[in-house]
Motif scaffolding. Sequence first.
Motif, PDB file in Angstrom:
ATOM      1  N   UNK A 141      56.717  31.054  38.059  1.00 57.23           N
ATOM      2  CA  UNK A 141      56.020  31.348  39.310  1.00 57.23           C
ATOM      3  C   UNK A 141      54.732  30.544  39.330  1.00 57.23           C
ATOM      4  N   UNK A 142      54.299  30.141  40.529  1.00 59.61           N
ATOM      5  CA  UNK A 142      53.058  29.356  40.635  1.00 59.61           C
ATOM      6  C   UNK A 142      51.873  30.262  40.317  1.00 59.61           C
ATOM      7  N   UNK A 143      51.193  29.981  39.207  1.00 54.20           N
ATOM      8  CA  UNK A 143      50.144  30.889  38.730  1.00 54.20           C
ATOM      9  C   UNK A 143      48.930  30.945  39.653  1.00 54.20           C
ATOM     10  N   UNK A 144      48.728  29.865  40.427  1.00 57.53           N
ATOM     11  CA  UNK A 144      47.532  29.825  41.273  1.00 57.53           C
ATOM     12  C   UNK A 144      47.791  30.388  42.666  1.00 57.53           C
ATOM     13  N   UNK A 145      48.969  30.962  42.867  1.00 57.04           N
ATOM     14  CA  UNK A 145      49.310  31.501  44.192  1.00 57.04           C
ATOM     15  C   UNK A 145      49.682  32.967  44.049  1.00 57.04           C
ATOM     16  N   UNK A 153      49.173  40.177  45.075  1.00 55.73           N
ATOM     17  CA  UNK A 153      48.651  40.062  43.710  1.00 55.73           C
ATOM     18  C   UNK A 153      49.124  38.733  43.112  1.00 55.73           C
ATOM     19  N   UNK A 154      48.481  38.363  42.009  1.00 56.98           N
ATOM     20  CA  UNK A 154      48.885  37.137  41.328  1.00 56.98           C
ATOM     21  C   UNK A 154      50.005  37.437  40.325  1.00 56.98           C
ATOM     22  N   UNK A 191      50.401  36.886  37.299  1.00 56.37           N
ATOM     23  CA  UNK A 191      50.048  37.338  35.954  1.00 56.37           C
ATOM     24  C   UNK A 191      50.020  38.854  35.851  1.00 56.37           C
TER      25      UNK A 191
END
Lengths: 236, 268
Positions: free
Chosen positions: B88-92, B160-161, B163
């Motif tokens: 998953x794109x961590x910054x999105x 939410x992110x 992570x």
Amino acid sequence: MGNFGNKWNKFVEIFLLQNGYVKVLEGLQNTLLIAVCGLIAGILIGTVIATVRVIPKYKRLPRILNAVCSFYVGLFRGTPMVVQLLVFYYVLLPLLGVKMTGVQVSIMVFGLNSGAYISEIMRSGIQSVDPGQLEAGRAVGLSFSTSMLEIVIPQAVKNILPTLGNEFIALIKETSVVSFVGAADLYVAFSFIGSNSYEFMVPYLVMAAIYIVLVLFISLLVAVMERSLKKSDRRN
Amino acid sequence: MIDVIDLKKKFGSTEVLKGINVTIEKGDIVVVIGPSGSGKSTFLRCLNCMEDPTGGSIIFNGVDIADMSVDINIHRRHMGMVFQHFNLFNNKTVIENIMLAPVHVRCQEMKAARRKRIFGSGKSSSGEARLPTRAQIRAGAREEALALLRRIGLEDKADVYPSTLSGGQKQRVAIVRSLAMNPDVILFDEPTSALDPEMVGEVLDLMKSLAKEGMTMVIVTHEMGFAREVANRVLFMDGGTILESAPPEEFFTSPKHARTREFLSKVL
Ligand SMILES: Nc1ncnc2c1ncn2[C@@H]1O[C@H](COP(=O)(O)OP(=O)(O)OP(=O)(O)O)[C@@H](O)[C@H]1O
Ligand SMILES: [Mg+2]
């Protein structure tokens, strides 16, 4: 101590009454202008170069671009900033017949110079991002450049933010050599006050204090930005 | 839908795929199994050219996408991919993960259409529908993404992110992220191998529900029970070739090849 008081009074007199503060503000403005514009240009140049350097290199064009970029990086990292300023101001620009002010030349050289350093910082930042991130972007059909811009580079920037902050601080400090090409920075301003009062102790002390305040302020700024960028790491 | 013809892949001088021939029809659920290092991931990654094949062709919807001159990005939009480590794109945020590609592609199409109207043949545009704005595209994609999240019961995690999610939640988001592009086929590379055992079920259930809806899927997995239940064909890979290909019942009860029998005796 009485002696120091005297010196202080002289400084204050010139600073306030003989328009010393105008020179100082102007110097501060130029110092910041050169450092900030240099940093922005450096980030743009550095990001492009770092991206070129991580493109897979089966094809000829990326290989040529990569060679050009590593030559550029080697050149600017391998020579002192003062030398670069002098070469641009007294050799390249006259040869090309271009007229630029000292501040403009300084911004250009600072941009090119920090571009070379930031490209290395950015490259390590990009390499610190899990390759799966780029793959996932490519797998949903985004192009290499879109995946880099949307996914990899934002994460790389977050990882290297402290290092970028240090680069900015280094740039601020290095602006103290731009008077070599006639740009009026903080050093020029305080030297002016010093030579008008035949007294250099207080002016240079104040100059040092201004640099320290600038650097502390930037460190604070970086810390705040880091904290706000960390929000994607936090569990909630 | 996908015709793989004599597909070969070399890394340097080591040949990892030695001529693979497979046809995948619409609605097929193909499970690929085989020992470690047999080339299962490489095969899957060649199907959407994450690895460029070094020989043979992959005919996807009539186009040979192994040909380096095709614009692979266009074809990848019709092939979802789900990774072992979710990616998953961590910054999105979760919803941005799902919206990113649809919004990007639709904005590109909108811009292309606008260019065509401005520079194209100067015929009257009165009959043409209005082009959507970027905001409208985003709003539409957001609705679709929310619907997908509702489907997996993670609507409340939209903002939410990644992570903050559990492994099972991440993988389910990754699956609906690939669904958001309405792909013709989804490729799965060991989608449950990185999960804690108690989360394997929720991911397999989602995959089963996709299977029921008729989604075409190619799945590399070690979940033999799942393969038996859901697949309509099982491929056994060994040493860079497909040794055996059969419907699951036949594959698991009467494997023809000695290597297959040996492998099955170890994993079952
Ligand atoms: N990028 C690469 N460069 C060089 N060799 C590679 C690369 N990717 C895979 N290989 C090699 O190709 C062979 C097949 O790898 P692959 O990942 O396809 O196997 P696999 O069947 O998916 O195995 P596993 O079950 O362990 O995931 C292995 O020997 C591996 O070392
Ligand atoms: Mg694998």
